[in-house]
Design a protein around this motif. Structure first.
Motif, mmCIF file in Angstrom:
data_model
loop_
_atom_site.group_PDB
_atom_site.id
_atom_site.type_symbol
_atom_site.label_atom_id
_atom_site.label_comp_id
_atom_site.label_asym_id
_atom_site.label_seq_id
_atom_site.Cartn_x
_atom_site.Cartn_y
_atom_site.Cartn_z
ATOM 1 N N TYR A 61 0.834 -1.203 0.000
ATOM 2 C CA TYR A 61 0.000 0.000 0.000
ATOM 3 C C TYR A 61 0.871 1.255 0.000
ATOM 4 C CZ TYR A 61 -3.909 3.047 1.328
ATOM 5 O OH TYR A 61 -4.863 4.040 1.370
ATOM 6 N N GLN A 62 1.910 1.259 0.823
ATOM 7 C CA GLN A 62 2.816 2.404 0.846
ATOM 8 C C GLN A 62 3.504 2.561 -0.498
ATOM 9 O OE1 GLN A 62 6.358 2.812 0.570
ATOM 10 N NE2 GLN A 62 5.902 4.971 0.720
ATOM 11 N N GLU A 95 -2.302 4.577 8.439
ATOM 12 C CA GLU A 95 -1.244 3.582 8.251
ATOM 13 C C GLU A 95 -0.146 3.712 9.305
ATOM 14 O OE1 GLU A 95 -0.665 0.900 5.823
ATOM 15 O OE2 GLU A 95 -2.823 1.177 5.990
ATOM 16 N N LEU A 96 0.276 4.932 9.594
ATOM 17 C CA LEU A 96 1.316 5.127 10.610
ATOM 18 C C LEU A 96 0.834 4.654 11.980
ATOM 19 C CD1 LEU A 96 2.754 8.575 9.500
ATOM 20 C CD2 LEU A 96 3.895 6.351 9.346
ATOM 21 N N TYR A 97 -0.426 4.906 12.291
ATOM 22 C CA TYR A 97 -0.985 4.445 13.568
ATOM 23 C C TYR A 97 -0.962 2.917 13.636
ATOM 24 C CZ TYR A 97 -4.269 3.381 17.258
ATOM 25 O OH TYR A 97 -4.850 2.875 18.383
ATOM 26 N N GLU A 98 -1.416 2.271 12.568
ATOM 27 C CA GLU A 98 -1.458 0.814 12.534
ATOM 28 C C GLU A 98 -0.052 0.214 12.609
ATOM 29 O OE1 GLU A 98 -3.063 -2.904 12.558
ATOM 30 O OE2 GLU A 98 -4.194 -1.023 12.650
ATOM 31 N N LEU A 99 0.886 0.782 11.875
ATOM 32 C CA LEU A 99 2.262 0.285 11.904
ATOM 33 C C LEU A 99 2.892 0.483 13.281
ATOM 34 C CD1 LEU A 99 3.297 1.555 8.399
ATOM 35 C CD2 LEU A 99 3.330 -0.847 9.124
ATOM 36 N N GLU A 100 2.635 1.635 13.888
ATOM 37 C CA GLU A 100 3.171 1.892 15.233
ATOM 38 C C GLU A 100 2.594 0.880 16.225
ATOM 39 O OE1 GLU A 100 3.551 5.586 18.394
ATOM 40 O OE2 GLU A 100 1.977 5.630 16.883
ATOM 41 N N ARG A 101 1.302 0.602 16.104
ATOM 42 C CA ARG A 101 0.662 -0.383 16.979
ATOM 43 C C ARG A 101 1.291 -1.758 16.793
ATOM 44 N NH1 ARG A 101 -5.221 -1.010 15.758
ATOM 45 N NH2 ARG A 101 -4.695 -3.188 15.595
ATOM 46 N N ASN A 102 1.563 -2.130 15.531
ATOM 47 C CA ASN A 102 2.193 -3.424 15.254
ATOM 48 C C ASN A 102 3.586 -3.510 15.863
ATOM 49 O OD1 ASN A 102 -0.010 -4.302 13.844
ATOM 50 N ND2 ASN A 102 0.854 -3.901 11.841
ATOM 51 N N ILE A 118 9.040 -0.996 10.597
ATOM 52 C CA ILE A 118 9.885 0.194 10.699
ATOM 53 C C ILE A 118 10.297 0.665 9.312
ATOM 54 C CG2 ILE A 118 12.141 1.030 11.495
ATOM 55 C CD1 ILE A 118 11.705 -0.829 13.982
ATOM 56 N N CYS A 119 10.646 -0.278 8.444
ATOM 57 C CA CYS A 119 11.004 0.063 7.060
ATOM 58 C C CYS A 119 9.820 0.736 6.364
ATOM 59 C CB CYS A 119 11.409 -1.203 6.309
ATOM 60 S SG CYS A 119 11.669 -0.960 4.543
ATOM 61 N N THR A 120 8.623 0.210 6.552
ATOM 62 C CA THR A 120 7.436 0.783 5.922
ATOM 63 C C THR A 120 7.142 2.162 6.482
ATOM 64 O OG1 THR A 120 6.583 -1.467 5.615
ATOM 65 C CG2 THR A 120 5.029 0.336 5.313
ATOM 66 N N ILE A 121 7.314 2.348 7.789
ATOM 67 C CA ILE A 121 7.129 3.679 8.381
ATOM 68 C C ILE A 121 8.101 4.663 7.746
ATOM 69 C CG2 ILE A 121 7.498 5.046 10.488
ATOM 70 C CD1 ILE A 121 6.253 2.709 12.052
ATOM 71 N N ASN A 122 9.356 4.270 7.610
ATOM 72 C CA ASN A 122 10.347 5.162 6.991
ATOM 73 C C ASN A 122 9.960 5.520 5.565
ATOM 74 O OD1 ASN A 122 11.992 5.412 9.233
ATOM 75 N ND2 ASN A 122 13.196 3.613 8.711
ATOM 76 N N ARG A 123 9.426 4.554 4.830
ATOM 77 C CA ARG A 123 8.987 4.820 3.460
ATOM 78 C C ARG A 123 7.810 5.803 3.451
ATOM 79 N NH1 ARG A 123 10.478 1.023 -0.515
ATOM 80 N NH2 ARG A 123 8.394 1.173 -1.420
ATOM 81 N N TRP A 124 6.876 5.658 4.404
ATOM 82 C CA TRP A 124 5.758 6.611 4.511
ATOM 83 C C TRP A 124 6.294 8.008 4.811
ATOM 84 C CZ3 TRP A 124 0.961 6.839 2.962
ATOM 85 C CH2 TRP A 124 0.237 5.672 2.775
ATOM 86 N N LEU A 125 7.249 8.094 5.733
ATOM 87 C CA LEU A 125 7.790 9.406 6.095
ATOM 88 C C LEU A 125 8.489 10.063 4.908
ATOM 89 C CD1 LEU A 125 9.089 8.663 9.699
ATOM 90 C CD2 LEU A 125 6.980 9.833 9.036
ATOM 91 N N LYS A 126 9.174 9.276 4.092
ATOM 92 C CA LYS A 126 9.815 9.819 2.887
ATOM 93 C C LYS A 126 8.754 10.345 1.912
ATOM 94 C CE LYS A 126 12.543 8.511 -1.090
ATOM 95 N NZ LYS A 126 12.825 7.406 -1.972
ATOM 96 N N GLU A 153 8.030 9.190 16.792
ATOM 97 C CA GLU A 153 9.364 9.615 17.254
ATOM 98 C C GLU A 153 9.506 9.376 18.748
ATOM 99 O OE1 GLU A 153 12.222 10.949 15.825
ATOM 100 O OE2 GLU A 153 11.322 10.227 13.972
ATOM 101 N N GLY A 154 8.442 9.661 19.513
ATOM 102 C CA GLY A 154 8.489 9.510 20.967
ATOM 103 C C GLY A 154 8.529 8.076 21.420
ATOM 104 N N ASN A 155 8.116 7.130 20.576
ATOM 105 C CA ASN A 155 8.069 5.721 20.938
ATOM 106 C C ASN A 155 9.261 4.920 20.460
ATOM 107 O OD1 ASN A 155 5.653 5.731 22.362
ATOM 108 N ND2 ASN A 155 4.426 5.520 20.512
#
Length: 157
Positions: A61-62, A95-102, A118-126, A153-155
Protein backbone atom coordinates in the motif's frame (compact mmCIF):
# COMPACT_ATOMS: atom_id res chain seq x y z
CA UNK A 1 3.58 -4.45 -13.68
CA UNK A 2 0.38 -2.42 -13.32
CA UNK A 3 -1.64 -5.43 -14.48
CA UNK A 4 -0.06 -7.64 -11.81
CA UNK A 5 -0.47 -4.90 -9.18
CA UNK A 6 -4.18 -4.64 -10.06
CA UNK A 7 -4.86 -8.28 -9.18
CA UNK A 8 -7.69 -8.72 -6.71
CA UNK A 9 -6.99 -12.41 -6.12
CA UNK A 10 -6.53 -13.14 -2.43
CA UNK A 11 -4.10 -16.06 -2.38
CA UNK A 12 -0.77 -15.77 -0.60
CA UNK A 13 1.11 -16.09 -3.91
CA UNK A 14 -1.00 -13.39 -5.59
CA UNK A 15 -0.51 -11.06 -2.62
CA UNK A 16 3.24 -11.56 -2.85
CA UNK A 17 3.22 -10.86 -6.60
CA UNK A 18 1.17 -7.68 -6.09
CA UNK A 19 3.58 -6.48 -3.38
CA UNK A 20 6.61 -7.13 -5.61
CA UNK A 21 4.96 -5.37 -8.58
CA UNK A 22 4.11 -2.31 -6.47
CA UNK A 23 7.58 -2.22 -4.91
CA UNK A 24 9.10 -2.43 -8.39
CA UNK A 25 6.88 0.33 -9.74
CA UNK A 26 7.68 2.53 -6.75
CA UNK A 27 11.38 2.00 -7.36
CA UNK A 28 11.14 2.97 -11.04
CA UNK A 29 13.03 6.14 -11.68
CA UNK A 30 10.88 9.20 -11.10
CA UNK A 31 12.06 10.52 -14.42
CA UNK A 32 11.12 7.36 -16.31
CA UNK A 33 9.10 8.30 -19.34
CA UNK A 34 5.73 6.90 -18.25
CA UNK A 35 2.63 8.60 -19.61
CA UNK A 36 0.44 9.88 -16.80
CA UNK A 37 -2.65 8.37 -18.45
CA UNK A 38 -1.05 4.91 -18.31
CA UNK A 39 -0.73 4.79 -14.54
CA UNK A 40 -2.95 7.41 -12.89
CA UNK A 41 -6.26 5.61 -13.39
CA UNK A 42 -4.88 2.15 -12.49
CA UNK A 43 -2.96 3.30 -9.42
CA UNK A 44 -5.97 5.31 -8.22
CA UNK A 45 -8.13 2.22 -8.67
CA UNK A 46 -5.64 0.06 -6.71
CA UNK A 47 -5.57 2.54 -3.80
CA UNK A 48 -9.35 3.01 -3.73
CA UNK A 49 -9.91 -0.76 -3.83
CA UNK A 50 -7.55 -1.22 -0.88
CA UNK A 51 -9.28 1.56 1.06
CA UNK A 52 -12.52 -0.43 0.74
CA UNK A 53 -11.24 -4.02 1.02
CA UNK A 54 -7.89 -3.85 2.88
CA UNK A 55 -6.36 -6.28 0.37
CA UNK A 56 -2.76 -5.04 0.30
CA UNK A 57 0.08 -5.47 2.76
CA UNK A 58 1.27 -2.28 4.49
CA UNK A 59 4.39 -2.27 2.32
CA UNK A 60 2.45 -2.75 -0.93
CA UNK A 61 0.00 0.00 0.00
CA UNK A 62 2.82 2.40 0.85
CA UNK A 63 4.51 1.53 -2.44
CA UNK A 64 1.38 2.45 -4.40
CA UNK A 65 1.25 5.79 -2.58
CA UNK A 66 4.98 6.31 -2.99
CA UNK A 67 4.69 5.80 -6.74
CA UNK A 68 1.94 8.43 -7.04
CA UNK A 69 3.48 10.93 -4.65
CA UNK A 70 6.88 10.78 -6.38
CA UNK A 71 5.16 11.67 -9.63
CA UNK A 72 3.02 14.29 -7.89
CA UNK A 73 6.20 16.28 -7.36
CA UNK A 74 6.82 16.43 -11.12
CA UNK A 75 3.22 16.57 -12.36
CA UNK A 76 1.38 19.17 -10.31
CA UNK A 77 -1.78 18.28 -12.20
CA UNK A 78 -2.05 15.10 -10.11
CA UNK A 79 -2.86 17.20 -7.08
CA UNK A 80 -6.63 17.17 -7.53
CA UNK A 81 -6.81 13.41 -7.99
CA UNK A 82 -4.47 12.66 -5.13
CA UNK A 83 -5.83 15.13 -2.58
CA UNK A 84 -9.54 15.12 -3.42
CA UNK A 85 -10.05 11.44 -4.29
CA UNK A 86 -7.50 9.46 -2.32
CA UNK A 87 -6.98 11.56 0.85
CA UNK A 88 -3.26 10.99 1.44
CA UNK A 89 -3.12 12.71 4.82
CA UNK A 90 -5.95 10.63 6.26
CA UNK A 91 -4.44 7.43 4.85
CA UNK A 92 -0.93 8.23 6.10
CA UNK A 93 -2.27 8.89 9.61
CA UNK A 94 -4.19 5.60 9.59
CA UNK A 95 -1.24 3.58 8.25
CA UNK A 96 1.32 5.13 10.61
CA UNK A 97 -0.99 4.44 13.57
CA UNK A 98 -1.46 0.81 12.53
CA UNK A 99 2.26 0.29 11.90
CA UNK A 100 3.17 1.89 15.23
CA UNK A 101 0.66 -0.38 16.98
CA UNK A 102 2.19 -3.42 15.25
CA UNK A 103 5.70 -2.43 16.33
CA UNK A 104 4.62 -1.96 19.95
CA UNK A 105 2.90 -5.35 19.92
CA UNK A 106 5.93 -7.02 18.34
CA UNK A 107 8.26 -5.50 20.92
CA UNK A 108 6.15 -7.06 23.65
CA UNK A 109 6.33 -10.41 21.88
CA UNK A 110 10.08 -9.93 21.27
CA UNK A 111 9.78 -10.69 17.57
CA UNK A 112 12.16 -9.31 14.96
CA UNK A 113 9.39 -8.86 12.39
CA UNK A 114 9.04 -5.27 13.57
CA UNK A 115 11.88 -4.36 11.19
CA UNK A 116 9.50 -4.62 8.21
CA UNK A 117 7.06 -2.24 9.95
CA UNK A 118 9.89 0.19 10.70
CA UNK A 119 11.00 0.06 7.06
CA UNK A 120 7.44 0.78 5.92
CA UNK A 121 7.13 3.68 8.38
CA UNK A 122 10.35 5.16 6.99
CA UNK A 123 8.99 4.82 3.46
CA UNK A 124 5.76 6.61 4.51
CA UNK A 125 7.79 9.41 6.10
CA UNK A 126 9.82 9.82 2.89
CA UNK A 127 6.62 10.00 0.81
CA UNK A 128 5.10 12.47 3.27
CA UNK A 129 8.19 14.67 2.98
CA UNK A 130 7.71 14.84 -0.80
CA UNK A 131 3.99 15.47 -0.31
CA UNK A 132 4.64 18.35 2.13
CA UNK A 133 7.06 19.96 -0.31
CA UNK A 134 4.40 19.96 -3.06
CA UNK A 135 1.12 20.60 -1.27
CA UNK A 136 -0.84 23.68 -2.29
CA UNK A 137 -4.30 23.03 -0.89
CA UNK A 138 -6.15 20.35 1.03
CA UNK A 139 -4.26 21.02 4.23
CA UNK A 140 -6.91 19.60 6.57
CA UNK A 141 -5.57 16.85 8.75
CA UNK A 142 -1.95 17.97 8.58
CA UNK A 143 -1.88 18.74 12.31
CA UNK A 144 -3.10 15.19 13.00
CA UNK A 145 -0.42 13.81 10.69
CA UNK A 146 2.30 15.80 12.45
CA UNK A 147 0.99 14.58 15.82
CA UNK A 148 1.19 10.96 14.57
CA UNK A 149 4.77 11.48 13.37
CA UNK A 150 5.76 13.02 16.71
CA UNK A 151 4.10 10.11 18.50
CA UNK A 152 6.19 7.65 16.49
CA UNK A 153 9.36 9.62 17.25
CA UNK A 154 8.49 9.51 20.97
CA UNK A 155 8.07 5.72 20.94
CA UNK A 156 11.44 4.85 19.45
CA UNK A 157 12.93 4.01 22.85
Amino acid sequence: MLKVASSKEESEEATSEVEIALLSLNNCQKFADIEKELYLEKMTEIIKYHQEHQNLTHLAYQSAWGFLIDRFYYYGSLEKAIVDELHPVREAIKELYELERNINWMKKEEEMKSEKCICTINRWLKAIKIYFSCIVYGKEGLCDLIARIVSIEGNED
